[in-house]
Structure formats: structure tokens, C-alpha cells
Write an enzyme that holds these catalytic residues in place. Structure first.
Site, short mmCIF file in Angstrom:
data_model
loop_
_atom_site.label_atom_id
_atom_site.label_comp_id
_atom_site.label_asym_id
_atom_site.label_seq_id
_atom_site.Cartn_x
_atom_site.Cartn_y
_atom_site.Cartn_z
N SER A 251 -13.72 -15.13 59.71
CA SER A 251 -14.11 -16.61 59.34
C SER A 251 -12.68 -16.88 58.47
O SER A 251 -11.72 -17.14 59.06
CB SER A 251 -15.34 -16.69 58.28
N HIS A 392 -22.79 -16.81 62.93
CA HIS A 392 -21.74 -16.55 62.14
C HIS A 392 -21.68 -15.14 61.33
O HIS A 392 -22.34 -15.02 60.38
CB HIS A 392 -21.27 -17.57 61.16
C1 GTR Z 1 -17.32 -22.24 55.53
C2 GTR Z 1 -16.07 -22.98 55.87
C3 GTR Z 1 -15.50 -22.35 57.36
C4 GTR Z 1 -15.26 -20.77 57.31
C5 GTR Z 1 -16.42 -20.20 56.35
C6 GTR Z 1 -16.24 -18.64 55.83
O1 GTR Z 1 -17.77 -22.60 54.50
O2 GTR Z 1 -16.43 -24.22 56.27
O3 GTR Z 1 -14.23 -22.85 57.64
O4 GTR Z 1 -14.03 -20.37 56.88
O5 GTR Z 1 -16.71 -20.91 55.16
O6 GTR Z 1 -15.05 -18.39 55.43
O7 GTR Z 1 -16.96 -17.91 55.65
#
Ligand code: GTR
Length: 412
Positions: A251, A392
Site C-alpha cells: 500500500s 486490500h
Molecule cells: C489509503 C490510501 C491508499 C493507500 C492506503 C494504505 O487510505 O488512500 O492510497 O496508501 O491508505 O496505505 O493503506
């Protein structure tokens, strides 16, 4: 309720709140747009890059500078002085499988606090220097064992079963002869708009003035700089092979890993997991998180100038396939998750696909298919990709693919 279901629900709630706060987010492929991508193999004056020498000697630098100015800010320099100290050593941890080292880095002689703390887990029975996976917040260093398959932020929601899976993954990685290195962000650049400058950046600023008119690094750049410092350390520790450091991240830390590999050519391979906007995903595609959204919520991750372009990403002089191309000819792996629409899995894949011409120019024969949809299995190289079913997260399944990929290049 099954673990993956809980993670999906949490992610859904977060996305729902972001949508509510910031307006409509597009998830319709037919509305993703078709802006042409800037050509990595054309100089800014429009002339073609005709050879590997022209790429390496000129175009690479031109692109790096554009990414600094328009997206991430100037990559902080290597400090004049670096003092790495092992502050704790635990031999024979994890049933004798590994040695744990906690390391801190000081960059000024006057006793200011360290600018970086990281933990290295070294396989105990290695015959010589080993390759290493290094990532910011790759696993929870407050625990006695590495649990790299557990997303740190959602760890409490995942429970003991996931922790166990993570620990088993850690063992599998060490058993295959790789070291694991995880960087803490608190000393380096805490993840907050008011705090990210309090770590390394404040000490670096005191040492080197920023070139006039150029934007300072955002937090992603400082995290990436931390990865470059880990390579400095690996070059001095006889247990580690400084020529085989794999930068990886999940991420936001996947974004940082890509930026690190683009800047520091000693990084031997880069793996980005679900890195999305500002990472592997193309900025020009209107799908999932957009530059406009990310600049509203996390402006401090980037150069202050990124916000000028973000309402119209098609005006950016660069796009993220060129970031991946900056790793060429070194191996790069992009991983997506089918339910992670926020990160735009197709945009992540297309970015990798469109980085290929630079790899081709440098003699790397990668032939990824143009179609993303049928890619249900992993492509294991020379450019790697997989689309995992699910949400995710950084899971044991992802790690199996990464380990396979890395072992193909760096079997210890
Ligand atoms: C979210 C963000 C993403 C990603 C994610 C993370 O809120 O919008 O771009 O980076 O966090 O890092 O878990």
C-alpha cells in the site's frame, strides 16, 4: 465471520467514508478515460531516445527530476556522516532459526536522536551473505517474531490465526535463506501532516540546503530514503548481501518502495503490493483513488506541486509506468487484489505493461499480455505480476509469489 470478510468490510467502510467526504469515485471501466500516456522513450523536447546509453545517461535523469518536481519532492541526499549501531542483538531467536538485530542510524555527531530504526532478522545457518526483503513497516517489530503476512494497521482485527499465518510466513522466508528487514517510521517520518518533518527531514535540512525553487520531499520520499540507508547498512554487514536488497512494501509503503528503487540503483529488485495511486497505478486513469483524492487526504506524502496537477492528472508530465521504468533493467513485481478497486488493479497492471519498452531497450525480454482480465495466475518474470483474489492486504499467498520470484533471481 471469516477473516477476509471482516477485512473487506473494514475496507468498505473506509472507502465509503472517503467517497462521502470527497464526492464520486469512479468504478466504471467505461468511464476510466483514455488519455494518452507520456512516452518514457521520448525526451521532453520531443526527440526519441535511441539507445540504452541515451536512456541511462540522460532520459533517466530527466524523468527522475520530473518525478521529484511534480510528484514526490526532491529525494533527500545521502548524509555526510552515518553511524549505524546495533542497539540490540538476540541470537538464536525463533527456535534457533534466526538472529534478530535492532539497528539505529545517527547522522550528526552532536548526539541528536537517531533518524532511523530498523530490525533485521537473519537466517541463523546461512553460509555467506544473504539477500534481504526490506520494507517500511513490513511487520510489527514490537513482537519477538516476524509476522510479515499480517497487515500492521489491521492486525488487531485479524486475530491470532492471522498472526500465526504471518509467523509461519516469516519462518518460510528465513528458511529459504532470505533475511527480513523492517523499518519503523517513528524516527524516520511519522505518518502525519504535522509530524512527518520531525524525523530525518529536520536533521537533513540542517545539513544540506534545498536547491532554490525545488520542492521538498514529502513523507513517501523520506520513507524511500530510509530504504536507501538500509542498503548502506547492508553493504557493511558481512551477513547481508548489499547487492541483493529487495525493496518491498504494501500500500503506501509499496509507493515508497517504488520511489526508492527508482532513485537508488543499488536496490536489486522492487515489489509493490496493492500500491495504487501514487504507486503502481496509472494517474491518468479515472478509476478508484485519484490524485485529486489522495492530495486532499494525504497531501504531505507528496511534493507540494502534486496538488497543482492533481485535479487534471492528464497535465502531469509523467505517469506511473515511467516510475516503474526507472527500475529497469532490474526486476520489478507488481501485485494487485481483485477486490481492491480503490487501488485500480487494472491501472497497476497497465503501468507495468507500459514500462516494458524501456526494459526492451535495455535488453530485457518481457512479454506481458496487453489484456489484464485473464491474468488470474502469476507472471513470474522478468517483470512479475499477480492478481490475488480478495481484499486490500498483504497475505501469505502474496508472499508465496514474491518468494518464488525473488528465489528465481537470488537463490541464496
Ligand atoms: C489509503 C490510501 C491508499 C493507500 C492506503 C494504505 O487510505 O488512500 O492510497 O496508501 O491508505 O496505505 O493503506
Amino acid at each position: 465471520m471469516r477473516l477476509s470478510r471482516i477485512i473487506t468490510l473494514i475496507h468498505g467502510v473506509v472507502l465509503w467514508s472517503l467517497t462521502t467526504i470527497h464526492g464520486q469515485i469512479n468504478y466504471e471501466e467505461s468511464l476510466a478515460g483514455s488519455h494518452p500516456l507520456p512516452d518514457p522513450l521520448r525526451f521532453e523536447d520531443g526527440t526519441a531516445v535511441g539507445s540504452a546509453v541515451e536512456w541511462t545517461g540522460r532520459r533517466r535523469h530527466e524523468l527522475l527530476r520530473l518525478f521529484e518536481d511534480c510528484v514526490y519532492g526532491v529525494f533527500p541526499p545521502r548524509p555526510r556522516m552515518q553511524d549505524f549501531r546495533i542497539v540490540r542483538r538476540i541470537p538464536n531467536a525463533l527456535d534457533g532459526l534466526e538472529t534478530r538485530l535492532d539497528i539505529a542510524l545517527w547522522i550528526s555527531p552532536d548526539g541528536e536522536s537517531p533518524v532511523l530504526r530498523f530490525t533485521a532478522w537473519l537466517p541463523a545457518d546461512a553460509d555467506g551473505p544473504v539477500p534481504a526483503f526490506a520494507g517500511v513497516h513490513l511487520f510489527d517489530t514490537s513482537r519477538d517474531f516476524p509476522s510479515p503476512a499480517v497487515g500492521i494497521t489491521s492486525e488487531s482485527a485479524q486475530g491470532e490465526k492471522a498472526l500465526w499465518a504471518g509467523m509461519e510466513t516469516g519462518r518460510a522466508i528465513l528458511r529459504q535463506g532470505f533475511a527480513l528487514i523492517s523499518l519503523d517510521i517513528d524516527a524516520l517520518a511519522p505518518d502525519g501532516e504535522k509530524r512527518y518533518r520531525t524525523g530525518a527531514l529536520s536533521q537533513l535540512r540542517a545539513q544540506t540546503a534545498l536547491e532554490a525553487g525545488r520542492p521538498e520531499s514529502g513523507a513517501l520520499g523520506v520513507w524511500a530514503w530510509g530504504l536507501a540507508r538500509v542498503v548502506d547498512y547492508a553493504e557493511t554487514d558481512p551477513h547481508l548481501d548489499g547487492r541483493k536488497v529487495i525493496a518491498m512494501g504494501h500500500s503506501r509503503m509499496g509507493k515508497a518502495a517504488l520511489w526508492a528503487a527508482a532513485n537508488d540503483q543499488r536496490i536489486a529488485m522492487v515489489i509493490s503490493n496493492n500500491s495504487g495511486c501514487g504507486g503502481a497505478a496509472l494517474s491518468r486513469r479515472n478509476f478508484g483513488e485519484s490524485p485529486a483524492h489522495i492530495c486532499r487526504v494525504f497531501p504531505y506524502w507528496f511534493s507540494s506541486r502534486f496538488s497543482d496537477y492533481s485535479p487534471h492528472p492528464e497535465t502531469l508530465p509523467v505517469d506511473q509506468h515511467q516510475l516503474l521504468a526507472l527500475t529497469a533493467p532490474r526486476p520489478v513485481y507488481v501485485a494487485s487484489a481483485s477486490e481492491d478497486r480503490w487501488a485500480d488493479p487494472k491501472g497497476e497492471y497497465l503501468s507495468l505493461f507500459h514500462a516494458q519498452p524501456v526494459y526492451h531497450l535495455l535488453g530485457v525480454k518481457s512479454q506481458l499480455p496487453q489484456e489484464w482480465e485473464p491474468v488470474a495466475h502469476a507472471h513470474q518474470g522478468p517483470l512479475g505480476y499477480h492478481l490475488r483474489n480478495g481484499a486490500h492486504n498483504l497475505t501469505t499467498t502474496d508472499w508465496k509469489h514474491f518468494l518464488n520470484f525473488a528465489s528465481g533471481y537470488f537463490r541464496p
